[in-house]
Design an enzyme around this catalytic site. Structure first.
Site, PDB file in Angstrom:
ATOM      1  N   SER A 162      -3.242  -3.622   0.331  1.00 30.33           N
ATOM      2  CA  SER A 162      -2.027  -4.217   0.890  1.00 30.33           C
ATOM      3  C   SER A 162      -2.257  -5.695   1.182  1.00 30.33           C
ATOM      4  O   SER A 162      -3.268  -6.054   1.787  1.00 30.33           O
ATOM      5  CB  SER A 162      -1.654  -3.491   2.188  1.00 30.33           C
ATOM      6  OG  SER A 162      -0.590  -4.161   2.818  1.00 30.33           O
ATOM      7  N   GLY A 163      -1.328  -6.543   0.782  1.00 28.55           N
ATOM      8  CA  GLY A 163      -1.493  -7.984   0.989  1.00 28.55           C
ATOM      9  C   GLY A 163      -1.462  -8.400   2.449  1.00 28.55           C
ATOM     10  O   GLY A 163      -2.291  -9.183   2.900  1.00 28.55           O
ATOM     11  N   HIS A 164      -0.506  -7.828   3.202  1.00 27.01           N
ATOM     12  CA  HIS A 164      -0.282  -8.372   4.550  1.00 27.01           C
ATOM     13  C   HIS A 164      -1.298  -7.910   5.576  1.00 27.01           C
ATOM     14  O   HIS A 164      -1.252  -8.339   6.721  1.00 27.01           O
ATOM     15  CB  HIS A 164       1.153  -8.079   5.022  1.00 27.01           C
ATOM     16  CG  HIS A 164       1.454  -6.650   5.348  1.00 27.01           C
ATOM     17  ND1 HIS A 164       1.512  -6.207   6.640  1.00 27.01           N
ATOM     18  CD2 HIS A 164       1.727  -5.588   4.562  1.00 27.01           C
ATOM     19  CE1 HIS A 164       1.821  -4.904   6.628  1.00 27.01           C
ATOM     20  NE2 HIS A 164       1.957  -4.511   5.377  1.00 27.01           N
ATOM     21  N   THR A 203       9.368  -7.375 -13.277  1.00 27.67           N
ATOM     22  CA  THR A 203       8.774  -8.711 -13.359  1.00 27.67           C
ATOM     23  C   THR A 203       7.893  -8.958 -12.151  1.00 27.67           C
ATOM     24  O   THR A 203       8.311  -8.715 -11.015  1.00 27.67           O
ATOM     25  CB  THR A 203       9.900  -9.766 -13.403  1.00 27.67           C
ATOM     26  OG1 THR A 203      10.708  -9.497 -14.544  1.00 27.67           O
ATOM     27  CG2 THR A 203       9.333 -11.173 -13.490  1.00 27.67           C
ATOM     28  N   GLN A 262      -6.527  -1.023   5.188  1.00 28.01           N
ATOM     29  CA  GLN A 262      -7.188  -1.590   6.370  1.00 28.01           C
ATOM     30  C   GLN A 262      -8.644  -1.961   6.096  1.00 28.01           C
ATOM     31  O   GLN A 262      -9.350  -2.394   7.011  1.00 28.01           O
ATOM     32  CB  GLN A 262      -7.153  -0.584   7.535  1.00 28.01           C
ATOM     33  CG  GLN A 262      -5.770  -0.194   8.001  1.00 28.01           C
ATOM     34  CD  GLN A 262      -5.066  -1.292   8.778  1.00 28.01           C
ATOM     35  OE1 GLN A 262      -5.650  -2.324   9.119  1.00 28.01           O
ATOM     36  NE2 GLN A 262      -3.797  -1.085   9.068  1.00 28.01           N
ATOM     37  N   ASN A 318      -5.942   3.170  10.458  1.00 30.10           N
ATOM     38  CA  ASN A 318      -5.180   2.064  11.054  1.00 30.10           C
ATOM     39  C   ASN A 318      -5.111   2.122  12.574  1.00 30.10           C
ATOM     40  O   ASN A 318      -4.933   1.103  13.221  1.00 30.10           O
ATOM     41  CB  ASN A 318      -3.764   2.024  10.465  1.00 30.10           C
ATOM     42  CG  ASN A 318      -3.133   3.390  10.356  1.00 30.10           C
ATOM     43  OD1 ASN A 318      -3.661   4.279   9.689  1.00 30.10           O
ATOM     44  ND2 ASN A 318      -2.022   3.574  11.031  1.00 30.10           N
ATOM     45  N   CYS A 338       5.856   7.634  24.261  1.00 28.44           N
ATOM     46  CA  CYS A 338       7.035   6.926  24.726  1.00 28.44           C
ATOM     47  C   CYS A 338       7.395   5.777  23.803  1.00 28.44           C
ATOM     48  O   CYS A 338       8.512   5.308  23.808  1.00 28.44           O
ATOM     49  CB  CYS A 338       6.811   6.415  26.136  1.00 28.44           C
ATOM     50  SG  CYS A 338       6.449   7.750  27.273  1.00 28.44           S
ATOM     51  N   ALA A 344       0.816  -1.215   0.000  1.00 32.65           N
ATOM     52  CA  ALA A 344       0.000   0.000   0.000  1.00 32.65           C
ATOM     53  C   ALA A 344       0.849   1.266   0.000  1.00 32.65           C
ATOM     54  O   ALA A 344       0.431   2.290  -0.527  1.00 32.65           O
ATOM     55  CB  ALA A 344      -0.953  -0.005   1.188  1.00 32.65           C
ATOM     56  N   THR A 345       2.024   1.204   0.585  1.00 31.89           N
ATOM     57  CA  THR A 345       2.887   2.391   0.560  1.00 31.89           C
ATOM     58  C   THR A 345       3.188   2.778  -0.879  1.00 31.89           C
ATOM     59  O   THR A 345       3.034   3.934  -1.284  1.00 31.89           O
ATOM     60  CB  THR A 345       4.200   2.116   1.325  1.00 31.89           C
ATOM     61  OG1 THR A 345       3.874   1.811   2.674  1.00 31.89           O
ATOM     62  CG2 THR A 345       5.124   3.322   1.287  1.00 31.89           C
TER      63      THR A 345
HETATM   64  C1  LIG Z   1      -3.776   2.709   6.354  1.00 27.39           C
HETATM   65  C2  LIG Z   1      -2.485   2.164   5.873  1.00 27.39           C
HETATM   66  N1  LIG Z   1      -1.977   2.570   4.703  1.00 27.39           N
HETATM   67  C3  LIG Z   1      -0.819   2.091   4.236  1.00 27.39           C
HETATM   68  C4  LIG Z   1      -0.088   1.172   4.923  1.00 27.39           C
HETATM   69  C5  LIG Z   1       1.205   0.673   4.344  1.00 27.39           C
HETATM   70  O1  LIG Z   1       0.992  -0.565   3.756  1.00 27.39           O
HETATM   71  P1  LIG Z   1       2.191  -1.503   3.269  1.00 27.39           P
HETATM   72  O2  LIG Z   1       2.794  -2.062   4.494  1.00 27.39           O
HETATM   73  O3  LIG Z   1       1.523  -2.535   2.419  1.00 27.39           O
HETATM   74  O4  LIG Z   1       3.123  -0.666   2.482  1.00 27.39           O
HETATM   75  C6  LIG Z   1      -0.573   0.714   6.139  1.00 27.39           C
HETATM   76  C7  LIG Z   1       0.197  -0.263   6.936  1.00 27.39           C
HETATM   77  O5  LIG Z   1       0.923   0.076   7.851  1.00 27.39           O
HETATM   78  C8  LIG Z   1      -1.794   1.217   6.626  1.00 27.39           C
HETATM   79  O6  LIG Z   1      -2.287   0.821   7.795  1.00 27.39           O
HETATM   80  S1  FES Z   2       9.734   7.624  27.923  1.00 24.03           S
HETATM   81 FE1  FES Z   2       7.999   8.726  28.563  1.00 24.03          FE
HETATM   82  S2  FES Z   2       8.059   8.388  30.679  1.00 24.03           S
HETATM   83 FE2  FES Z   2       9.793   7.322  30.015  1.00 24.03          FE
END
Ligand SMILES: Cc1ncc(COP(=O)(O)O)c(C=O)c1O
Ligand code: FES
Lengths: 412, 137
Positions: free
Chosen positions: A210-212, A250, A190, A162, A336, A82-83
């Site tokens: 996206s396949g995965h 390919t 998604q 996502n 974090c 998807a990217t």
């Molecule tokens: C909304 C959305 N778009 C794009 C992507 C990117 O997809 P891909 O990992 O197939 O490049 C993701 C995945 O992280 C996603 O959640």
């Molecule tokens: S990294 Fe945010 S409190 Fe430690």
């Protein structure tokens, strides 16, 4: 529905991060295997059987991808994910139509690969409008309508977010774009296999897949590019002219086969699986609510895919919480966990205070999630939250009735 | 991110979690950080008439490293004089807990929390920073 189970090694956490990625379904893997060795031909070799059988397999995959979104197979371009599809759709359209149009519309809660692509185009001189979202995560259609003009080349709005799983009103967006003469691109990474999609009913001109994310292999995706009325793109990868000249190189036969089979399975099982996940999601949310006060769902609960729930556990920091729920693989919107130390921009876009954004966890449920997983998760999360609240100075203030916003904090 | 064993140990078995009466004359309270930044530490010390830290308690909103840093310093300050406690450096905390670079600020916060608690105690007991220095000298 499947009765395949996802085995876990001792100590391996329960996987509840299906928006990050999904396991490749063993039924998909099985379909892919012959195309690595026995049927290894180049699908673009027109002169012999090796090529023909690979080509035939790729074309079946293409039809299966087209089928799940109501498209024609000729409108499907295979990509690496998807990217790449998002990059190709947005840059490709922007560059092709740049003499007539110089404006792009997108949304602040898009995936980084859409936002970064738009930033890149801004540097080239395109104008980009980043639409805000409402507190439920959905765009305001009137606002969209107001910003799309005859200079707008493309409107890019994701189908399903996502982080918070909310579903944008695709058909309404498509209608506005069609009326205004702008192409409508939607990142459906998604969404495919999770909600019904129809490129014609929804007036979608380009769609990223996206396949995965749908139990297919990683490293493959697709871009739907409408043929009537025709959408034209400047390719990003030049070469032998494969994929109607839009994406040379390919094709990876096993991956195309896998993506196709993943789409076929997802389409066949979507209804029953959606209901099952909905039930599990409600069970998780209700179970947590019964155990814990002061928890809040982020994003609209109704306009949402069944396999996602994003919850803020007030007064408990998200990364600290992730450490406590070590038997679960989940993710957090807490700063974090990010290198930038900024809390999730998606949650901030909903108008959530930074402190609430810091307390969120995303639970992603999917094909191999069981009721036992959910029941375990409820108890495990509740215990961790209670453990951390007992240590939280903010929880104490809350119990004493002190409004933490009334305190002068030394923000850094 | 993988946490060091010591961080995990403090996180799972935090030492000296709790609160003391912040209005009591022998208690110094430090409250540092901000909820919007994702980390808040409250560190309290109870000081004997001889100027020794007899007890310490903490409450922390933050990541595992922040919780471990504050838990660790409550152990370290007990039995120390105020000046000894004030000499604890964030680098000592980060080293002891094997914090990665992105978590250094959690240890900085713990150092700030001790300093703030000591300053609060000194202010309450009528010693300014300077007087305290002299007393120690
Ligand atoms: C909304 C959305 N778009 C794009 C992507 C990117 O997809 P891909 O990992 O197939 O490049 C993701 C995945 O992280 C996603 O959640
Ligand atoms: S990294 Fe945010 S409190 Fe430690």
């Amino acid at each position: 529905m499947t009765n395949i189970t996802l085995a876990r090694a001792p100590g391996q956490p329960i996987y509840l991060d299906y928006q990050a990625t999904t396991p490749c379904d063993p039924r998909v893997v099985e379909k892919m295997i012959p195309y690595f060795f026995e049927k290894f031909g180049n699908p673009h070799s027109r002169n012999h059987r090796y090529g023909w059988e690979a080509e035939e397999a790729v074309e079946i995959g293409r039809e299966q991808v087209a089928d799940i979104i109501g498209a024609d197979a000729k409108e499907i371009i295979f990509t690496s994910g998807a990217t790449e599809s998002n990059n190709l759709a947005i840059k490709g359209v922007a560059h092709f139509y740049k003499d007539k149009k110089d404006h792009i519309v997108t949304v602040v809660t898009e995936h980084k690969c859409v936002l970064d692509t738009c930033r890149h185009l801004e540097q080239e001189g395109f104008r980009v409008t980043y639409l805000p979202v409402q507190t439920n995560g959905l765009i305001d259609l009137a606002e969209l309508e107001a910003v799309v003009t005859d200079k707008t080349a493309i409107v890019s709005v994701m189908a399903v977010n996502n982080e918070i799983g909310v579903i944008q009103p695709l058909a309404e967006i498509g209608a506005i774009c069609r009326k205004k003469g702008a192409f409508f691109h939607t990142d459906c990474a998604q969404a495919v296999g999770k909600i019904p999609l129809d490129v014609n009913a929804m007036n979608i001109d380009l769609m990223s897949i996206s396949g995965h994310k749908l139990y297919g292999p990683k490293g493959i995706g697709a871009l739907y590019v409408r043929r009537r009325p025709r959408v034209r793109l400047v390719p990003m990868i030049n070469g032998g002219g494969q994929e109607r000249g839009m994406r040379s190189g390919t094709l990876a036969t096993p991956l195309c086969v896998g993506l196709g089979e993943a789409c076929r399975l997802a389409k066949a099982e979507m209804g029953a699986e959606g209901e099952r996940l909905h039930m599990l999601r409600d069970r998780l949310l209700n179970g947590l609510k019964a155990r814990l006060p002061e928890i809040y769902v982020n994003g609209d609960l109704e306009q949402r895919i069944p396999g996602n729930i994003n919850i803020s556990f007030a007064f408990v920091e998200g990364e600290g919480l992730m450490m406590g729920v070590k038997d679960l693989a989940v993710s957090s919107g807490s700063a974090c966990t990010s290198a930038s130390l900024e809390p999730s921009y998606v949650l901030r876009a909903l108008g959530l205070d930074a402190e609430m954004a810091h307390t969120s966890l995303r639970f992603g449920l999917g094909r191999f999630t069981t009721e036992a997983d959910i029941d375990y998760a409820i108890g495990h999360v509740a215990e961790a939250v209670e453990h951390l609240r007992a240590m939280s100075p903010l929880w104490d203030m809350h119990l004493e009735g002190v409004d933490i916003k009334s305190i002068q904090w030394a923000e850094h | 991110m993988a946490y060091s064993e010591k961080v995990v140990d403090h996180y799972e078995h935090p030492r000296n979690v709790g609160s003391m009466d912040k209005d009591s004359g022998d208690v110094g309270t430090g409250l540092v950080g901000a909820p919007a930044c994702g980390d808040v530490m409250k560190l309290q010390i109870k000081v004997s008439p001889e100027g020794i830290i007899e007890d310490a308690k903490f409450k922390t909103f933050g990541c595992g490293s922040a919780i471990a840093s504050s838990s660790l310093v409550t152990e370290w300050v007990k039995g120390k004089t105020l000046d000894e406690a004030a000499a604890i450096k964030n680098t000592d905390i980060a080293h002891e807990l094997a914090l990665p670079p992105v978590k250094i600020h959690c240890s900085v916060l713990a150092e700030d929390a001790i300093k703030a608690a000591i300053a609060d105690y000194r202010k309450k007991s009528g010693q300014g920073e300077d007087e305290a220095e002299q007393a120690a000298g």
